[in-house]
Design a protein around this motif. Structure first.
Motif, mmCIF file in Angstrom:
data_model
loop_
_atom_site.group_PDB
_atom_site.id
_atom_site.type_symbol
_atom_site.label_atom_id
_atom_site.label_comp_id
_atom_site.label_asym_id
_atom_site.label_seq_id
_atom_site.Cartn_x
_atom_site.Cartn_y
_atom_site.Cartn_z
ATOM 1 N N PHE A 176 52.687 35.216 38.173
ATOM 2 C CA PHE A 176 51.444 34.473 38.283
ATOM 3 C C PHE A 176 50.562 34.956 39.432
ATOM 4 O O PHE A 176 49.461 34.449 39.621
ATOM 5 C CB PHE A 176 51.746 32.980 38.462
ATOM 6 N N ASP A 177 51.034 35.907 40.207
ATOM 7 C CA ASP A 177 50.277 36.387 41.364
ATOM 8 C C ASP A 177 49.720 37.789 41.157
ATOM 9 O O ASP A 177 49.283 38.427 42.114
ATOM 10 C CB ASP A 177 51.172 36.367 42.615
ATOM 11 N N ALA A 178 49.729 38.268 39.933
ATOM 12 C CA ALA A 178 49.242 39.627 39.678
ATOM 13 C C ALA A 178 47.738 39.732 39.900
ATOM 14 O O ALA A 178 47.254 40.726 40.443
ATOM 15 C CB ALA A 178 49.598 40.061 38.259
ATOM 16 N N MET A 179 46.991 38.727 39.471
ATOM 17 C CA MET A 179 45.534 38.789 39.602
ATOM 18 C C MET A 179 45.085 38.907 41.057
ATOM 19 O O MET A 179 44.255 39.764 41.384
ATOM 20 C CB MET A 179 44.893 37.571 38.936
ATOM 21 N N PRO A 180 45.586 38.081 41.969
ATOM 22 C CA PRO A 180 45.189 38.253 43.381
ATOM 23 C C PRO A 180 45.537 39.628 43.926
ATOM 24 O O PRO A 180 44.798 40.187 44.749
ATOM 25 C CB PRO A 180 45.970 37.144 44.101
ATOM 26 N N TYR A 181 46.667 40.175 43.473
ATOM 27 C CA TYR A 181 47.054 41.514 43.933
ATOM 28 C C TYR A 181 46.079 42.563 43.436
ATOM 29 O O TYR A 181 45.620 43.430 44.207
ATOM 30 C CB TYR A 181 48.469 41.831 43.456
ATOM 31 N N LEU A 182 45.719 42.512 42.162
ATOM 32 C CA LEU A 182 44.752 43.459 41.609
ATOM 33 C C LEU A 182 43.409 43.319 42.308
ATOM 34 O O LEU A 182 42.752 44.323 42.628
ATOM 35 C CB LEU A 182 44.591 43.231 40.108
ATOM 36 N N ASP A 183 42.978 42.085 42.555
ATOM 37 C CA ASP A 183 41.707 41.863 43.246
ATOM 38 C C ASP A 183 41.726 42.480 44.636
ATOM 39 O O ASP A 183 40.731 43.073 45.086
ATOM 40 C CB ASP A 183 41.418 40.368 43.353
ATOM 41 N N MET A 184 42.845 42.334 45.331
ATOM 42 C CA MET A 184 42.958 42.884 46.678
ATOM 43 C C MET A 184 42.799 44.409 46.661
ATOM 44 O O MET A 184 42.071 44.984 47.484
ATOM 45 C CB MET A 184 44.307 42.496 47.283
ATOM 46 N N LEU A 185 43.462 45.069 45.710
ATOM 47 C CA LEU A 185 43.364 46.521 45.633
ATOM 48 C C LEU A 185 41.964 46.967 45.225
ATOM 49 O O LEU A 185 41.442 47.961 45.753
ATOM 50 C CB LEU A 185 44.400 47.064 44.636
ATOM 51 N N LEU A 186 41.348 46.257 44.284
ATOM 52 C CA LEU A 186 40.004 46.629 43.836
ATOM 53 C C LEU A 186 38.984 46.462 44.961
ATOM 54 O O LEU A 186 38.041 47.252 45.076
ATOM 55 C CB LEU A 186 39.607 45.803 42.618
ATOM 56 N N LYS A 187 39.155 45.454 45.790
ATOM 57 C CA LYS A 187 38.261 45.291 46.945
ATOM 58 C C LYS A 187 38.439 46.449 47.924
ATOM 59 O O LYS A 187 37.467 46.916 48.531
ATOM 60 C CB LYS A 187 38.538 43.961 47.639
ATOM 61 N N ASP A 188 39.674 46.919 48.069
ATOM 62 C CA ASP A 188 39.932 48.056 48.960
ATOM 63 C C ASP A 188 39.203 49.306 48.499
ATOM 64 O O ASP A 188 38.714 50.094 49.320
ATOM 65 C CB ASP A 188 41.434 48.352 49.031
#
Length: 231
Positions: A176-188
């Motif tokens: 359930f925490d995949a979306m926040p992880y993807l968002d974090m990388l995309l912001k980087d």
């Protein structure tokens, strides 16, 4: 087979000059290469056995419990406790679940796919884009080495506390925490994280792999071909 500087030596005596080695050997919750000496596992942020405790772990736990107090009351279960006495008791400690904090500024090593999640296809593409931008020094944001070490400990402790029945105590294991992880990388990497074409869809429509089509083209369009670092 063995390796030397920029050279792969095959078992038949032939040698191949290379700049990059990709190991696609099937997924296991561990690197396919044994790094020597053994102490390098600590420096590379890999699972290892340690008799000493890291004060950052205690600090990270308290930070997590302060924000999410329910995680204090977790089952006393760990994948790592099922082995022998010398089984790893320290998990992956990687910045963004990919890069050893000790080598952050060198930009010479990263581990892709050392996570377990339901969005494997998308996560692989986003991690690939992140690693490429990181090696080229073209991330939009990158922590300091000290900050990276703190985040590596904090994030790995969260996955341990959040998913005690899975691989959480050994590697990032999230559903359930995949979306926040993807968002974090995309912001980087400087790519838009809100992928829907309307605010209504952002609120009510689930995300799928189709929402991440064209990531590489978007990154190229936003960053051009300027090789200068933006970190």
């Amino acid at each position: 087979m063995r390796l030397s500087e920029k050279t792969v030596h095959l078992s038949d005596g032939k040698s191949i000059n290379v700049d990059l080695l990709l190991c696609a050997t099937g997924w296991k919750p561990a690197p396919p290469i044994k790094f020597l000496p053994a102490e390098s596992e600590l420096q590379l942020g890999l699972p290892h056995y340690s008799q000493t405790s890291d004060p950052l772990v205690t600090q990270a736990d308290e930070t997590i419990f302060k924000q999410l107090p329910r995680l204090r009351d977790k089952p006393d279960v760990s994948m790592m406790e099922r082995g022998g006495n010398r089984s790893p008791n320290q998990p992956f400690r990687l910045y963004r679940f990919m890069v050893p904090p000790s080598s952050l500024e060198k930009r010479n090593i990263a581990f892709a796919g050392m996570i377990s999640c339901l969005a494997t296809a998308v996560a692989s593409q986003v991690q690939g884009l992140w690693i490429s931008a990181y090696f080229d020094g073209r991330l939009d944001r990158l922590a300091s080495q000290e900050g990276a070490r703190w985040e590596a400990v904090l994030h790995s402790q969260f996955t341990k506390l959040r998913h005690p029945y899975g691989y959480g105590a050994l590697l990032p294991d999230f559903a359930f925490d995949a979306m926040p992880y993807l968002d974090m990388l995309l912001k980087d990497v400087g790519v838009e994280t809100r992928r829907k074409d309307s605010f209504f869809k952002e609120l009510f429509e689930p995300y799928g792999r189709w929402d991440y089509v064209g990531l590489i083209s978007e990154w190229k369009q936003m960053h051009g071909n300027n090789p200068e670092s933006t970190t």
